[in-house]
Design a protein around this motif. Structure first.
Motif, PDB file in Angstrom:
ATOM      1  N   UNK B  87      99.176   6.704 102.959  1.00 26.51           N
ATOM      2  CA  UNK B  87      99.807   7.498 104.018  1.00 26.51           C
ATOM      3  C   UNK B  87      99.763   8.983 103.634  1.00 26.51           C
ATOM      4  N   UNK B  88      99.429   9.854 104.607  1.00 26.84           N
ATOM      5  CA  UNK B  88      99.402  11.305 104.345  1.00 26.84           C
ATOM      6  C   UNK B  88     100.825  11.825 104.195  1.00 26.84           C
ATOM      7  N   UNK B  89     101.030  12.684 103.204  1.00 29.00           N
ATOM      8  CA  UNK B  89     102.366  13.256 103.005  1.00 29.00           C
ATOM      9  C   UNK B  89     102.247  14.775 102.911  1.00 29.00           C
ATOM     10  N   UNK B  90     103.182  15.518 103.535  1.00 29.99           N
ATOM     11  CA  UNK B  90     103.189  16.965 103.342  1.00 29.99           C
ATOM     12  C   UNK B  90     103.679  17.272 101.920  1.00 29.99           C
ATOM     13  N   UNK B  91     102.977  18.137 101.180  1.00 34.51           N
ATOM     14  CA  UNK B  91     103.344  18.439  99.794  1.00 34.51           C
ATOM     15  C   UNK B  91     103.845  19.886  99.703  1.00 34.51           C
ATOM     16  N   UNK B  92     105.084  20.046  99.218  1.00 36.95           N
ATOM     17  CA  UNK B  92     105.586  21.403  98.989  1.00 36.95           C
ATOM     18  C   UNK B  92     105.694  21.583  97.480  1.00 36.95           C
ATOM     19  N   UNK B  93     105.358  22.765  97.005  1.00 35.62           N
ATOM     20  CA  UNK B  93     105.379  22.978  95.557  1.00 35.62           C
ATOM     21  C   UNK B  93     105.704  24.425  95.248  1.00 35.62           C
ATOM     22  N   UNK B  94     106.081  24.679  93.966  1.00 33.17           N
ATOM     23  CA  UNK B  94     106.243  26.036  93.481  1.00 33.17           C
ATOM     24  C   UNK B  94     105.620  26.122  92.093  1.00 33.17           C
ATOM     25  N   UNK B  95     105.404  27.317  91.590  1.00 31.91           N
ATOM     26  CA  UNK B  95     104.667  27.508  90.344  1.00 31.91           C
ATOM     27  C   UNK B  95     105.384  26.891  89.139  1.00 31.91           C
ATOM     28  N   UNK B  96     106.717  26.961  89.108  1.00 27.67           N
ATOM     29  CA  UNK B  96     107.457  26.423  87.959  1.00 27.67           C
ATOM     30  C   UNK B  96     107.270  24.917  87.856  1.00 27.67           C
ATOM     31  N   UNK B  97     107.350  24.207  88.991  1.00 21.65           N
ATOM     32  CA  UNK B  97     107.172  22.752  88.978  1.00 21.65           C
ATOM     33  C   UNK B  97     105.759  22.395  88.556  1.00 21.65           C
ATOM     34  N   UNK B  98     104.770  23.126  89.053  1.00 25.14           N
ATOM     35  CA  UNK B  98     103.376  22.838  88.722  1.00 25.14           C
ATOM     36  C   UNK B  98     103.136  23.005  87.226  1.00 25.14           C
ATOM     37  N   UNK B  99     103.708  24.086  86.642  1.00 26.68           N
ATOM     38  CA  UNK B  99     103.537  24.301  85.206  1.00 26.68           C
ATOM     39  C   UNK B  99     104.205  23.178  84.405  1.00 26.68           C
ATOM     40  N   UNK B 100     105.368  22.719  84.858  1.00 25.15           N
ATOM     41  CA  UNK B 100     106.076  21.636  84.151  1.00 25.15           C
ATOM     42  C   UNK B 100     105.254  20.355  84.178  1.00 25.15           C
ATOM     43  N   UNK B 101     104.687  20.027  85.326  1.00 24.41           N
ATOM     44  CA  UNK B 101     103.871  18.810  85.451  1.00 24.41           C
ATOM     45  C   UNK B 101     102.645  18.917  84.549  1.00 24.41           C
ATOM     46  N   UNK B 102     102.007  20.095  84.547  1.00 23.84           N
ATOM     47  CA  UNK B 102     100.813  20.302  83.723  1.00 23.84           C
ATOM     48  C   UNK B 102     101.157  20.134  82.241  1.00 23.84           C
ATOM     49  N   UNK B 103     102.324  20.668  81.813  1.00 25.06           N
ATOM     50  CA  UNK B 103     102.720  20.557  80.411  1.00 25.06           C
ATOM     51  C   UNK B 103     102.932  19.099  80.020  1.00 25.06           C
ATOM     52  N   UNK B 104     103.617  18.329  80.878  1.00 27.05           N
ATOM     53  CA  UNK B 104     103.854  16.906  80.595  1.00 27.05           C
ATOM     54  C   UNK B 104     102.524  16.169  80.468  1.00 27.05           C
ATOM     55  N   UNK B 105     101.592  16.501  81.364  1.00 26.83           N
ATOM     56  CA  UNK B 105     100.288  15.835  81.364  1.00 26.83           C
ATOM     57  C   UNK B 105      99.521  16.114  80.064  1.00 26.83           C
ATOM     58  N   UNK B 106      99.532  17.394  79.653  1.00 28.50           N
ATOM     59  CA  UNK B 106      98.797  17.776  78.432  1.00 28.50           C
ATOM     60  C   UNK B 106      99.381  17.079  77.207  1.00 28.50           C
ATOM     61  N   UNK B 107     100.723  17.024  77.135  1.00 29.31           N
ATOM     62  CA  UNK B 107     101.363  16.387  75.981  1.00 29.31           C
ATOM     63  C   UNK B 107     101.060  14.886  75.957  1.00 29.31           C
ATOM     64  N   UNK B 108     101.128  14.231  77.110  1.00 28.39           N
ATOM     65  CA  UNK B 108     100.893  12.786  77.190  1.00 28.39           C
ATOM     66  C   UNK B 108      99.485  12.436  76.757  1.00 28.39           C
ATOM     67  N   UNK B 109      98.513  13.191  77.250  1.00 33.51           N
ATOM     68  CA  UNK B 109      97.114  12.918  76.900  1.00 33.51           C
ATOM     69  C   UNK B 109      96.901  13.124  75.400  1.00 33.51           C
ATOM     70  N   UNK B 110      97.498  14.191  74.860  1.00 37.86           N
ATOM     71  CA  UNK B 110      97.357  14.482  73.422  1.00 37.86           C
ATOM     72  C   UNK B 110      97.890  13.356  72.572  1.00 37.86           C
ATOM     73  N   UNK B 111      99.079  12.828  72.920  1.00 32.43           N
ATOM     74  CA  UNK B 111      99.668  11.721  72.162  1.00 32.43           C
ATOM     75  C   UNK B 111      98.781  10.493  72.240  1.00 32.43           C
ATOM     76  N   UNK B 112      98.268  10.206  73.437  1.00 36.68           N
ATOM     77  CA  UNK B 112      97.431   9.011  73.626  1.00 36.68           C
ATOM     78  C   UNK B 112      96.165   9.107  72.796  1.00 36.68           C
ATOM     79  N   UNK B 113      95.553  10.280  72.750  1.00 39.36           N
ATOM     80  CA  UNK B 113      94.315  10.454  71.989  1.00 39.36           C
ATOM     81  C   UNK B 113      94.577  10.302  70.500  1.00 39.36           C
ATOM     82  N   UNK B 114      95.726  10.793  70.024  1.00 37.55           N
ATOM     83  CA  UNK B 114      96.040  10.673  68.598  1.00 37.55           C
ATOM     84  C   UNK B 114      96.314   9.228  68.206  1.00 37.55           C
TER      85      UNK B 114
END
Lengths: 189, 211
Positions: B87-114
């Motif tokens: 289902x299509x959903x309208x997405x609202x975002x701001x820069x602070x939330x985007x940076x937080x999501x990106x940080x979580x993603x980078x940390x998760x991938x790093x742990x998995x690779x290690x």
């Protein structure tokens, strides 16, 4: 090692047991006429026969895990159909008085659509069968309309071959009496 | 019928149980007694009359109705899941939330690779169970890529009710195989995941062990 049909049907049943419900469609297509014919001849009504035949396939599907591989699927299905018909007959009056047979024959189905649906089924055969007690009706249907052997009927109905022969003899005599009383004459088609 | 014995024999005749001799004797007796002859004709015609009643066609959509009743719930759940995912959903975002999501993603991938620097071990075996239904077989084996197609080295174990099973330790990869019944009959597994032509006009069953 196995008969082709039996092997093919066992394979379909295994597919169903592995979660492929769509495979059951092949068995419904293969046996729907048999199921509907038997249900109609025993119940004498198009709607009840349709419901009983559908219920039989649903019951067969949900009980597939109990199917004995190596036995005939059709024999197993016959027994389910007969039991579904018995359930329905228990809840209803299971015979038509002989006096009502003339009326049944003279009064074709109410609307053209239903007439087309029932067609030949609402015939003298059905009218006469409906006047017999259910236990005799089901024996005559399996023996003379479906053409089954007594051994297979014994498996389906859970009775001995000797008992079924006696029931068939009595059923034929009853049918003859019903037809004489109702003035039904045999006709070659 | 006046003669009860004759009546009984007429029913046996209709059930196909009389010998030729008994049948002829009965027909002679029936011929000599008009009332027996008439009763015999009635029963004989009655059986033929029932037999020609014929089969009846169920309503046209019978199969569809049965199939619709088989699995209504899972289908509905599947439809709900599909709706949720696509289902299509309208997405609202701001820069602070985007940076937080990106940080979580980078940390998760790093742990998995290690934790799994080489990914899933490709040399580890997993146990694959094969089942085969052959109630009349005395011995069943499986032959395939994993045992150099030896027809007698990997025997299957009878489980009762005609079912045979074998557990194979296999490393990730794709394997062709067939069942060998009683040492000489090669049978393709009807329940195989997929099949592959063997180049000689037969089909091998195929099992895949994924990483």
């Amino acid at each position: 090692m196995f008969g082709q049909s039996s092997w093919d049907e066992e394979r379909i049943i295994r597919q169903c047991l592995n979660g492929d419900a769509d495979a059951f469609c092949v068995l419904v297509e293969r046996y729907k006429i048999m199921a509907y014919t038997v249900a109609y001849r025993i119940l004498g009504d198009a709607d009840s026969a349709n419901d009983a035949a559908q219920d039989s396939f649903i019951a067969a599907f949900t009980s597939l895990k109990h199917f004995r591989f190596g036995s005939k699927f059709s024999t197993w299905l016959y027994s389910i159909i007969v039991n579904k018909c018995r359930d329905r007959l228990r809840a209803e009056k299971d015979t038509v008085p002989v006096e009502d047979i003339r009326e049944l024959r003279a009064d074709p189905a109410g609307n053209p659509e239903q007439q087309a649906l029932e067609g030949e089924a609402r015939s003298e055969v059905q009218a006469a069968l409906s006047a017999l007690p259910a236990e005799y009706r089901e024996v005559l249907v399996l023996k003379h309309i479906q053409g089954l052997a007594y051994a297979e009927m014994a498996e389906i109905l859970g009775a001995s071959v000797a008992a079924l022969k006696v029931r068939a003899h009595r059923g034929r005599e009853m049918l003859r009496a019903v037809m004489e009383k109702a003035g039904i004459v045999y006709e070659e088609r | 019928m006046k003669n009860d014995n004759a009546q009984e024999r007429v029913h046996r005749l209709l059930d196909g149980e009389l010998t030729e001799r008994e049948r002829n004797a009965l027909l002679r007796q029936i011929n000599e007694h008009p009332e027996d002859r008439e009763a015999y004709s009635v029963l004989r015609d009655q059986a033929a009359w029932l037999a020609q009643a014929g089969e009846l066609e169920p309503p046209r959509n019978f199969t569809g109705q049965v199939m619709a009743r088989l699995t209504p719930e899972p289908r509905r759940r599947l439809a709900r899941l599909r709706d949720f995912l696509f289902r299509s959903r309208p997405l609202t975002w701001n820069m602070a939330s985007a940076l937080a999501v990106a940080a979580v993603l980078i940390i998760t991938v790093g742990v998995a690779v290690r934790q799994h620097p080489a990914g899933v071990a490709r040399n580890e075996s997993v146990t694959v169970r094969l089942n085969f239904y052959a109630p009349q077989a005395g011995r069943v084996a499986v032959a395939g890529d994993f045992n150099r197609w030896q027809g007698d080295s990997t025997l299957m174990v009878p489980q009762g009710g005609g079912v045979w099973t074998v557990d194979l330790p296999l490393r990730p990869g794709t394997y062709s195989y067939m069942f060998v019944v009683d040492g000489n009959l090669w049978v393709t597994d009807p329940d195989a995941e997929t099949f592959r032509d063997d180049g000689f006009g037969n089909r091998n069953a195929v099992v895949r062990v994924r990483t």
